[in-house]
Write a protein that holds these residues in place. Structure first.
Motif, PDB file in Angstrom:
ATOM      1  N   UNK A  81       0.816  -1.209   0.000  1.00  0.00           N
ATOM      2  CA  UNK A  81       0.000   0.000   0.000  1.00  0.00           C
ATOM      3  C   UNK A  81       0.851   1.260   0.000  1.00  0.00           C
ATOM      4  N   UNK A  82       1.881   1.294   0.849  1.00  0.00           N
ATOM      5  CA  UNK A  82       2.770   2.455   0.900  1.00  0.00           C
ATOM      6  C   UNK A  82       3.605   2.550  -0.364  1.00  0.00           C
ATOM      7  N   UNK A  83       4.012   1.421  -0.899  1.00  0.00           N
ATOM      8  CA  UNK A  83       4.807   1.392  -2.129  1.00  0.00           C
ATOM      9  C   UNK A  83       4.001   1.940  -3.299  1.00  0.00           C
ATOM     10  N   UNK A  84       2.694   1.662  -3.305  1.00  0.00           N
ATOM     11  CA  UNK A  84       1.822   2.169  -4.349  1.00  0.00           C
ATOM     12  C   UNK A  84       1.717   3.691  -4.283  1.00  0.00           C
ATOM     13  N   UNK A  85       1.589   4.216  -3.078  1.00  0.00           N
ATOM     14  CA  UNK A  85       1.538   5.680  -2.914  1.00  0.00           C
ATOM     15  C   UNK A  85       2.848   6.310  -3.360  1.00  0.00           C
ATOM     16  N   UNK A  86       3.950   5.660  -3.028  1.00  0.00           N
ATOM     17  CA  UNK A  86       5.251   6.194  -3.430  1.00  0.00           C
ATOM     18  C   UNK A  86       5.369   6.232  -4.950  1.00  0.00           C
ATOM     19  N   UNK A  87       4.929   5.167  -5.630  1.00  0.00           N
ATOM     20  CA  UNK A  87       4.993   5.141  -7.086  1.00  0.00           C
ATOM     21  C   UNK A  87       4.204   6.280  -7.706  1.00  0.00           C
ATOM     22  N   UNK A  88       3.025   6.575  -7.135  1.00  0.00           N
ATOM     23  CA  UNK A  88       2.189   7.655  -7.671  1.00  0.00           C
ATOM     24  C   UNK A  88       2.832   9.023  -7.461  1.00  0.00           C
ATOM     25  N   UNK A  89       3.203   9.321  -6.233  1.00  0.00           N
ATOM     26  CA  UNK A  89       3.726  10.651  -5.930  1.00  0.00           C
ATOM     27  C   UNK A  89       5.106  10.876  -6.530  1.00  0.00           C
ATOM     28  N   UNK A  90       5.899   9.827  -6.638  1.00  0.00           N
ATOM     29  CA  UNK A  90       7.227   9.972  -7.234  1.00  0.00           C
ATOM     30  C   UNK A  90       7.118  10.305  -8.721  1.00  0.00           C
ATOM     31  N   UNK A  91       6.227   9.631  -9.438  1.00  0.00           N
ATOM     32  CA  UNK A  91       6.051   9.927 -10.863  1.00  0.00           C
ATOM     33  C   UNK A  91       5.492  11.338 -11.050  1.00  0.00           C
ATOM     34  N   UNK A 134       4.133  19.903  -2.898  1.00  0.00           N
ATOM     35  CA  UNK A 134       3.301  18.867  -2.300  1.00  0.00           C
ATOM     36  C   UNK A 134       3.737  17.482  -2.767  1.00  0.00           C
ATOM     37  N   UNK A 135       4.043  17.347  -4.060  1.00  0.00           N
ATOM     38  CA  UNK A 135       4.457  16.046  -4.594  1.00  0.00           C
ATOM     39  C   UNK A 135       5.769  15.589  -3.972  1.00  0.00           C
ATOM     40  N   UNK A 136       6.704  16.518  -3.809  1.00  0.00           N
ATOM     41  CA  UNK A 136       7.991  16.164  -3.192  1.00  0.00           C
ATOM     42  C   UNK A 136       7.784  15.747  -1.740  1.00  0.00           C
ATOM     43  N   UNK A 137       6.947  16.507  -1.022  1.00  0.00           N
ATOM     44  CA  UNK A 137       6.705  16.192   0.384  1.00  0.00           C
ATOM     45  C   UNK A 137       6.056  14.824   0.550  1.00  0.00           C
ATOM     46  N   UNK A 138       5.042  14.555  -0.259  1.00  0.00           N
ATOM     47  CA  UNK A 138       4.343  13.278  -0.134  1.00  0.00           C
ATOM     48  C   UNK A 138       5.179  12.118  -0.668  1.00  0.00           C
ATOM     49  N   UNK A 178       7.342  11.434   2.291  1.00  0.00           N
ATOM     50  CA  UNK A 178       6.556  10.768   3.332  1.00  0.00           C
ATOM     51  C   UNK A 178       6.296   9.314   2.989  1.00  0.00           C
ATOM     52  N   UNK A 179       5.936   9.057   1.729  1.00  0.00           N
ATOM     53  CA  UNK A 179       5.661   7.682   1.298  1.00  0.00           C
ATOM     54  C   UNK A 179       6.918   6.828   1.377  1.00  0.00           C
ATOM     55  N   UNK A 180       8.051   7.438   1.007  1.00  0.00           N
ATOM     56  CA  UNK A 180       9.318   6.693   1.070  1.00  0.00           C
ATOM     57  C   UNK A 180       9.663   6.336   2.513  1.00  0.00           C
ATOM     58  N   UNK A 181       9.445   7.297   3.425  1.00  0.00           N
ATOM     59  CA  UNK A 181       9.741   7.040   4.840  1.00  0.00           C
ATOM     60  C   UNK A 181       8.842   5.934   5.385  1.00  0.00           C
TER      61      UNK A 181
END
Length: 504
Positions: A87-97, A437-441, A444-447
């Motif tokens: 779940x967290x990895x999915x959020x990271x993929x979205x916000x990172x892209x 916002x994208x960088x922050x999230x 956060x997702x990476x952490x």
């Protein structure tokens, strides 16, 4: 009474089981640095006690143990942590892209700087004010033309560069779609191998690890849910079976009609491929299609890299085009169109040095694509056609001031009226806020994903200290079982060779 050989079999089982445990420990140590390897353990279980309950059982004090056996070699894994990590990895993929897309846009817009559109337009307005002071000076007129050309070329550069990156986003999204299908194919192949092994009573731990690694990688691209389908046959209760992979909606729930990427209940080796559909008119992403399911709107898809790229490229939403790059391109088109039209309106009302009116300064073809098409009108090839005056009187620079005042004129943009500067500042400010916002999230997702991964590693990872302790423990148990055999051997030697020799 029990047979004297009973102790030999008990000790033999002990040696064999400890040997299996030592070999498993050695395998853990060997894979201490193998990515995504889950440590394995031997499940010890007592063998059936002797004697069994029966009428003709031997008269001994009670049931005696017959030793130990290695029931199974099981990997240590926590399913809840796997679900949480994905779940967290999915959020990271979205916000990172999304963050990468906005970062590229910031590099192109290059604001604030001496080379951005804002500074280029400021120089243009200044050149018009200088022309108002010396309306007959050819040098001042040449500067106005060159600064106007710089404004048009800057609009062209920004629009072309953004369009180029936008196409790159489309290509990346297509590659991600193929990557999703590749992961699904690999998972389906492993499903089939597992389904062939488990019914024989084995636990294919290495295949489990490889499959979970693929699901982890898949979760970066799209949001999925994993369910397990039993293999049947003589499969052990702890066997994990085949994975069914289901695509989730924007809220992380199953669709009303579940969208199965792999349906192991039907066939664990068959995948339902993913593809992207585009609108024939706007060329923007329209939906995602999974074979056997109704096309899914982009807004209904959950997170992941695929959605992040499609939102950057642009998508259809109830008949309107939305997305990071389409929005900025539309803003630039609106600016170029309103600016050129208003500037031409004021310029055509003025008079050139030749006393003529109705000269155009900029040329563009409509609102759509205005930033890409804006250029200087052919009228400006003759510097005398620059309308600095409101009348034919020499020394009149009032129209140049009126042209410079276009900067402060309220123009009609989508969403209301604003000056060119305030509208552009709003567009750049929104881009900056979105990027922040994208960088922050992303961070956060990476952490959060790293934190879950650390907890998962604490459960499934190999600890060399723990394995060394286990190795010593199993070694002592093995040595003790071997010593037990030696003692029983000496007892048997006494019985066979030392008894019944009296009277010889």
């Amino acid at each position: 009474m029990t047979s004297t050989f009973h102790g030999l079999e008990t000790a033999r089982r002990g040696m064999f089981t400890q040997q299996v445990a030592l070999q498993t420990t050695g395998n853990n140590i060997s894979n201490a640095n193998t990515p995504r390897y889950s440590r394995q353990r031997v499940n010890f279980s007592q063998t059936e006690a002797y004697p069994a309950a029966a009428r003709n059982r031997p008269q001994i004090p009670g049931q005696m143990g017959t030793g130990v056996e290695a029931g199974s070699v099981q990997r240590v894994r926590e399913g809840f942590l796997d679900t949480q990590f994905r779940g967290e990895n999915n959020k990271y993929g979205y916000w990172n892209s999304r963050s990468e897309a906005l970062e590229k846009m910031e590099d192109i817009m290059n604001e604030p700087s001496d080379n951005g559109l804002a500074k280029t337009m400021d120089r243009f307005w200044q050149s018009l004010q200088d022309l108002a002071v010396n309306p007959e000076d050819s040098g001042a007129r040449s500067v106005v033309r060159q600064r106007g050309l710089a404004v048009a070329e800057t609009f062209n550069y920004l629009s072309n560069s953004l369009s180029s990156i936008q196409e790159d986003m489309k290509s990346q999204a297509e590659l991600v779609g193929k990557e999703v299908n590749s992961y699904l194919t690999q998972i389906a192949n492993i499903n089939q191998q597992i389904k062939e092994i488990e019914p024989h009573g084995y636990l294919p731990n290495n295949l489990y690890d490889e499959r979970d690694k693929l699901v982890d990688q898949l979760s970066t691209l799209v949001n999925v849910k994993v369910t397990k389908e039993p293999s049947g046959g003589l499969a052990l209760p702890m066997a994990e079976g085949s994975y069914s992979i289901e695509l989730l909606d924007v809220k992380g729930n199953s669709f009303a009609t579940p969208v199965k990427l792999i349906d192991s209940a039907i066939n664990p080796q068959t995948i339902n491929t993913v593809s992207i559909n585009y609108d024939s008119t706007s060329k923007m992403a329209e939906s995602i299609t999974v074979v056997g399911a109704t096309p899914i709107n982009i807004t209904d898809v959950s997170g992941g890299k695929l959605k992040g790229l499609l939102e950057a490229y642009g998508y259809e939403d109830n008949g309107s085009v939305k997305g990071i790059y389409p929005e900025m391109l539309n803003n630039l088109d609106g600016m170029a169109s309103q600016f050129a039209n208003k500037f031409n309106e004021v310029h055509q009302a003025g008079t050139g040095l030749d006393g003529q009116t109705n000269y155009s300064f900029f040329d563009l073809t409509g609102t759509s694509g205005a930033a890409k098409s804006i250029k200087l009108h052919s009228d400006t090839n003759n510097l005398d056609h620059i309308a600095a005056a409101k009348s034919a009187f020499n020394g009149d620079g009032s129209n140049a001031l009126a042209l410079a005042d276009v900067k402060n004129t309220d123009l009609a943009f989508t969403g209301g009226t604003a000056t060119l500067q305030s509208f552009y500042e709003g567009a750049i400010g929104k881009m900056a806020v979105d990027a922040q916002q994208a960088v922050r999230l992303t961070d956060n997702s990476a952490v959060l994903s790293d934190a879950v991964e650390q907890r998962r590693t604490s459960v499934s990872g190999v600890s060399l200290d723990e394995e060394m302790t286990n190795m010593i423990q199993y070694q002592h148990a093995y040595n003790a079982s071997a010593r037990n055999i030696t003692v029983i051997d000496e007892m048997l030697d006494k019985i066979i060779n030392g008894m019944g020799v009296g009277g010889r």
